[in-house]
Design a protein around this motif. Structure first.
Motif, PDB file in Angstrom:
ATOM      1  N   ASN A  73      34.097  31.321  54.856  1.00 24.37           N
ATOM      2  CA  ASN A  73      35.097  30.274  54.701  1.00 24.37           C
ATOM      3  C   ASN A  73      36.341  30.905  54.083  1.00 24.37           C
ATOM      4  O   ASN A  73      36.341  32.096  53.772  1.00 24.37           O
ATOM      5  CB  ASN A  73      34.545  29.164  53.787  1.00 24.37           C
ATOM      6  N   SER A 169      37.396  24.825  55.723  1.00 22.53           N
ATOM      7  CA  SER A 169      36.501  24.127  56.656  1.00 22.53           C
ATOM      8  C   SER A 169      36.767  22.617  56.668  1.00 22.53           C
ATOM      9  O   SER A 169      36.382  21.928  57.609  1.00 22.53           O
ATOM     10  CB  SER A 169      35.035  24.399  56.289  1.00 22.53           C
ATOM     11  N   PHE A 225      33.856  26.712  59.961  1.00 19.85           N
ATOM     12  CA  PHE A 225      33.417  27.898  59.218  1.00 19.85           C
ATOM     13  C   PHE A 225      33.617  29.159  60.063  1.00 19.85           C
ATOM     14  O   PHE A 225      33.715  29.093  61.286  1.00 19.85           O
ATOM     15  CB  PHE A 225      31.943  27.787  58.847  1.00 19.85           C
TER      16      PHE A 225
END
Length: 227
Positions: A73, A169, A225
């Protein structure tokens, strides 16, 4: 199978588990606090952390059988749209003393740790921003985020801050929220958030293998992600 998982995985986790054949009981929270709970003896077969450090610490202590990275991330900045000036970017906004900046709590929540790393990469101005930042979520004594809400959405809508640094994300969903603007943070400043699994018991091995599969990676990428 009992899983403790980082709160930032909550939404995508339901999609992942829907494609796994065995029943899974999952409890979410800030990964640093979950790590403390495991060390204190809480039952857990698999720990899905938002950083590599906590699973690695469990492995070093002999509490985990294996550690497996499975996702990544990065950070972004969410701002109340109406406070933005023409020409504002992520850096100018962080330096505006008329705006309150909220973050997660370092030490308890990896998002807060990554934010501290961002401040370090910004140099002297990052140290100044750090002094003004408010750690409002992810700590032992933080108010809980209302169910169904994202931290940035809730903190800004409730008037606790005008800006929030959090995981990218969430960016797609945040951009669909009226009144919010999401700004990317350049790669040269943006820490790489590496998510990892700590396999604590043999029964978790199959789930760990699934989370590394092509099918799981596709779901993670669609959810914002990296892998």
């Amino acid at each position: 199978m009992r899983v403790l998982a980082a709160g930032s995985l909550r939404v995508v986790w339901a999609q992942l588990i829907a494609h796994f054949s065995e029943p899974v009981e999952t409890h979410f929270g800030p990964a640093g606090i979950l790590h403390e709970r495991i060390l204190a003896g809480e039952e857990c077969d698999l720990f899905a952390s938002a950083n590599l450090a906590h699973p690695q610490a469990l492995l070093t202590a002999g509490r985990a059988q294996a550690v497996v990275p499975f996702a990544s991330n990065k950070l972004c900045l969410t701002v109340r749209s109406e406070v933005m000036h023409n020409g504002d970017d992520w850096r100018s906004l962080l330096n505006r003393t008329d705006l309150r900046l909220a973050t997660s709590t370092a030490g308890s929540d990896p998002s807060g740790d990554y934010t501290q790393e961002l401040f370090e990469r910004m140099g002297r101005e990052g140290n100044i921003v750090r002094q003004r930042a408010l750690a409002l979520v992810g700590g032992h004594n933080s108010a809980p985020i209302p169910a169904g809400k994202m931290a940035a959405e809730w903190l800004i809508a409730s008037g606790q801050a005008e800006m929030f640094i959090g995981y990218a994300s969430y960016a797609k969903k945040l951009r669909q929220t009226p009144g919010l603007t999401v700004l990317p943070i350049p790669e040269s400043f943006n820490p790489h958030a590496l998510y990892a699994l700590a396999v604590l018991t043999p029964k978790a091995q199959r789930l760990a293998e699934f989370l590394q599969s092509k099918e799981a990676k596709t779901i993670l990428i669609e959810a914002g992600f990296g892998i």
